[in-house]
Scaffold this motif. Structure first.
Motif, PDB file in Angstrom:
ATOM      1  N   SER A 129       0.833  -1.200   0.000  1.00 26.71           N
ATOM      2  CA  SER A 129       0.000   0.000   0.000  1.00 26.71           C
ATOM      3  C   SER A 129       0.867   1.249   0.000  1.00 26.71           C
ATOM      4  N   ILE A 130       0.220   2.367  -0.242  1.00 28.56           N
ATOM      5  CA  ILE A 130       0.834   3.671  -0.014  1.00 28.56           C
ATOM      6  C   ILE A 130      -0.074   4.429   0.948  1.00 28.56           C
ATOM      7  N   GLU A 131       0.493   4.883   2.073  1.00 22.47           N
ATOM      8  CA  GLU A 131      -0.265   5.661   3.058  1.00 22.47           C
ATOM      9  C   GLU A 131      -0.013   7.137   2.797  1.00 22.47           C
ATOM     10  N   MET A 132      -1.102   7.916   2.698  1.00 25.63           N
ATOM     11  CA  MET A 132      -0.985   9.347   2.442  1.00 25.63           C
ATOM     12  C   MET A 132      -1.657  10.124   3.568  1.00 25.63           C
ATOM     13  N   THR A 133      -1.007  11.190   4.018  1.00 27.07           N
ATOM     14  CA  THR A 133      -1.612  12.113   4.980  1.00 27.07           C
ATOM     15  C   THR A 133      -1.893  13.413   4.245  1.00 27.07           C
ATOM     16  N   ILE A 134      -3.146  13.856   4.306  1.00 28.39           N
ATOM     17  CA  ILE A 134      -3.570  15.059   3.594  1.00 28.39           C
ATOM     18  C   ILE A 134      -4.020  16.093   4.610  1.00 28.39           C
ATOM     19  N   THR A 135      -3.337  17.222   4.647  1.00 30.46           N
ATOM     20  CA  THR A 135      -3.683  18.290   5.586  1.00 30.46           C
ATOM     21  C   THR A 135      -4.359  19.410   4.804  1.00 30.46           C
ATOM     22  N   VAL A 136      -5.643  19.618   5.086  1.00 31.36           N
ATOM     23  CA  VAL A 136      -6.441  20.567   4.309  1.00 31.36           C
ATOM     24  C   VAL A 136      -6.410  21.954   4.946  1.00 31.36           C
ATOM     25  N   TYR A 137      -6.219  22.977   4.128  1.00 27.76           N
ATOM     26  CA  TYR A 137      -6.281  24.372   4.580  1.00 27.76           C
ATOM     27  C   TYR A 137      -7.491  25.026   3.923  1.00 27.76           C
ATOM     28  N   HIS A 138      -7.975  26.120   4.536  1.00 30.93           N
ATOM     29  CA  HIS A 138      -9.271  26.634   4.079  1.00 30.93           C
ATOM     30  C   HIS A 138      -9.193  27.706   3.011  1.00 30.93           C
ATOM     31  N   GLN A 139      -8.005  28.206   2.746  1.00 33.81           N
ATOM     32  CA  GLN A 139      -7.853  29.233   1.728  1.00 33.81           C
ATOM     33  C   GLN A 139      -7.625  28.559   0.374  1.00 33.81           C
ATOM     34  N   ARG A 140      -8.351  28.992  -0.637  1.00 33.99           N
ATOM     35  CA  ARG A 140      -8.158  28.395  -1.948  1.00 33.99           C
ATOM     36  C   ARG A 140      -6.984  29.060  -2.665  1.00 33.99           C
ATOM     37  N   LEU A 141      -6.080  28.255  -3.183  1.00 32.62           N
ATOM     38  CA  LEU A 141      -4.920  28.805  -3.882  1.00 32.62           C
ATOM     39  C   LEU A 141      -4.855  28.283  -5.306  1.00 32.62           C
ATOM     40  N   GLU A 142      -4.286  29.102  -6.159  1.00 29.99           N
ATOM     41  CA  GLU A 142      -4.162  28.753  -7.572  1.00 29.99           C
ATOM     42  C   GLU A 142      -2.684  28.678  -7.952  1.00 29.99           C
ATOM     43  N   ARG A 143      -2.390  27.778  -8.882  1.00 29.98           N
ATOM     44  CA  ARG A 143      -1.078  27.797  -9.518  1.00 29.98           C
ATOM     45  C   ARG A 143      -1.195  28.619 -10.795  1.00 29.98           C
ATOM     46  N   CYS A 144      -0.215  29.444 -11.054  1.00 34.52           N
ATOM     47  CA  CYS A 144      -0.240  30.235 -12.288  1.00 34.52           C
ATOM     48  C   CYS A 144       1.045  30.007 -13.065  1.00 34.52           C
ATOM     49  N   TYR A 145       0.902  29.963 -14.349  1.00 30.63           N
ATOM     50  CA  TYR A 145       2.063  29.808 -15.223  1.00 30.63           C
ATOM     51  C   TYR A 145       2.795  31.138 -15.278  1.00 30.63           C
ATOM     52  N   GLU A 146       4.101  31.088 -15.061  1.00 30.28           N
ATOM     53  CA  GLU A 146       4.880  32.313 -15.152  1.00 30.28           C
ATOM     54  C   GLU A 146       5.801  32.208 -16.361  1.00 30.28           C
ATOM     55  N   GLU A 147       5.557  33.079 -17.296  1.00 31.91           N
ATOM     56  CA  GLU A 147       6.234  33.047 -18.597  1.00 31.91           C
ATOM     57  C   GLU A 147       7.759  33.111 -18.451  1.00 31.91           C
ATOM     58  N   ASP A 148       8.233  34.013 -17.577  1.00 29.73           N
ATOM     59  CA  ASP A 148       9.684  34.237 -17.510  1.00 29.73           C
ATOM     60  C   ASP A 148      10.464  33.038 -16.987  1.00 29.73           C
ATOM     61  N   ILE A 149       9.851  32.267 -16.074  1.00 30.05           N
ATOM     62  CA  ILE A 149      10.582  31.087 -15.600  1.00 30.05           C
ATOM     63  C   ILE A 149      10.078  29.815 -16.273  1.00 30.05           C
ATOM     64  N   GLY A 150       8.979  29.886 -16.985  1.00 33.09           N
ATOM     65  CA  GLY A 150       8.478  28.731 -17.718  1.00 33.09           C
ATOM     66  C   GLY A 150       7.953  27.631 -16.835  1.00 33.09           C
ATOM     67  N   ALA A 151       7.393  28.010 -15.676  1.00 38.04           N
ATOM     68  CA  ALA A 151       6.897  26.990 -14.745  1.00 38.04           C
ATOM     69  C   ALA A 151       5.659  27.519 -14.015  1.00 38.04           C
ATOM     70  N   ASN A 152       4.884  26.596 -13.471  1.00 35.95           N
ATOM     71  CA  ASN A 152       3.750  26.985 -12.644  1.00 35.95           C
ATOM     72  C   ASN A 152       4.217  27.288 -11.226  1.00 35.95           C
ATOM     73  N   VAL A 153       3.739  28.374 -10.652  1.00 33.66           N
ATOM     74  CA  VAL A 153       4.110  28.739  -9.289  1.00 33.66           C
ATOM     75  C   VAL A 153       2.841  28.948  -8.481  1.00 33.66           C
ATOM     76  N   LEU A 154       2.856  28.460  -7.251  1.00 39.55           N
ATOM     77  CA  LEU A 154       1.715  28.590  -6.348  1.00 39.55           C
ATOM     78  C   LEU A 154       1.618  30.041  -5.881  1.00 39.55           C
ATOM     79  N   ARG A 155       0.447  30.652  -6.022  1.00 39.73           N
ATOM     80  CA  ARG A 155       0.244  32.047  -5.612  1.00 39.73           C
ATOM     81  C   ARG A 155      -0.344  32.126  -4.208  1.00 39.73           C
ATOM     82  N   LEU A 156       0.365  32.754  -3.288  1.00 43.14           N
ATOM     83  CA  LEU A 156      -0.159  32.912  -1.913  1.00 43.14           C
ATOM     84  C   LEU A 156      -0.955  34.207  -1.806  1.00 43.14           C
TER      85      LEU A 156
END
Lengths: 128, 128, 128
Positions: free
Chosen positions: B101-128
């Motif tokens: 099996s694989i055991e996973m622990t998931i800790t939920v927070y109440h604020q919704r966050l989005e990942r956004c693509y950042e053109e200059d670094i060419g990667a998705n970054v989590l926006r706080l």
């Protein structure tokens, strides 16, 4: 929980479970291992092939505390590295703290969970 | 969350996010992988160079669950080791549970966050 | 906490501790390192033998934030892997974020703890 040189991590975790009657918990840790023993499960023999390392930095330990047939059942995996920083890892069979300490974070949950042996896969699985 | 042999970890996490509408969460896990696929990002090609391993103990998985353009976006890194205990790791592209099996622990927070693509670094970054 | 390209992880953690007066915290993280410096403690010299790596995925970082002589004391271990997915790890001496980001989860506890130097083992140990 801060464990110190010579402490047996599994023994301390099991004692903690029994003394405080922890229903279930997840554990995380890091620190310095005097000796660390990994095992890779051989499904034919239904046993672990062990290998022991000495004087390694434990770079990450993850696991869970649950119960099996009324006894504490610690399940943990870890990664560790020695003087050359090359990392090794696997299912943890034993861990004795080395010079310095091992810091453990134990997150307790209120639901009691059991591990059960499953004949078809030949391993213990945590029952949710 | 306890995932079992044959389960696709990413699929299960995405389904959980959609079903329970998790705003954001951090995840931790360990267990046995039937197959685990890492990718190293090539900034020139803007894509991952993948490599797949079979029958490895996952010694530590760390990640976060967020949203991107209204869809679940799982971001996870992991370390894993096989029969010789040598550790490999990287950005996780795929993970199928192996025997056990694989055991996973998931800790939920109440604020919704989005990942956004950042053109200059060419990667998705989590926006706080 | 999401750190970005060029950020010094230790500096940001120390600033956070001072600015918000965190009594103690555990930290977890993963992401992409521009440079990551590990050290293996040499008990004879009482100093770390360092080694630096560039452009590595940090596959798991675990640590704790505490205080020593009134100053922030960050203690962290990490595992990381490069383009060939081979994992390295150890006690973390320095970490600069690479292209992309490093995501950190900081769990704050309300009891203030100190690290104290212990002469006999030649290392700082967290006092509970």
């Amino acid at each position: 929980m801060v464990l110190r040189q010579g402490d047996d991590v599994f023994q301390h975790l099991e004692r903690l479970m029994t003394d405080t009657n922890i229903p279930i918990a997840t554990i995380r840790g890091f620190g310095f291992a005097g000796s660390i023993r990994f095992g890779f499960f051989d499904f034919d023999r239904r046993d672990y092939e062990p290998r022991e390392f000495s004087d390694m930095e434990v770079t990450g330990l993850t696991g869970s505390l649950a119960w099996k047939d009324g006894k504490p059942a610690v399940h943990a995996h870890a990664t560790a590295a020695g003087r050359d920083f090359q990392a090794f890892g696997g299912h943890l069979l034993g861990l004795i703290v080395g010079r310095g300490s091992i810091e453990m974070t134990i997150t307790v949950y209120h639901q009691r969970l059991e591990r059960c042996y499953e004949e078809d896969i030949g391993a213990n699985v945590l029952r949710l």
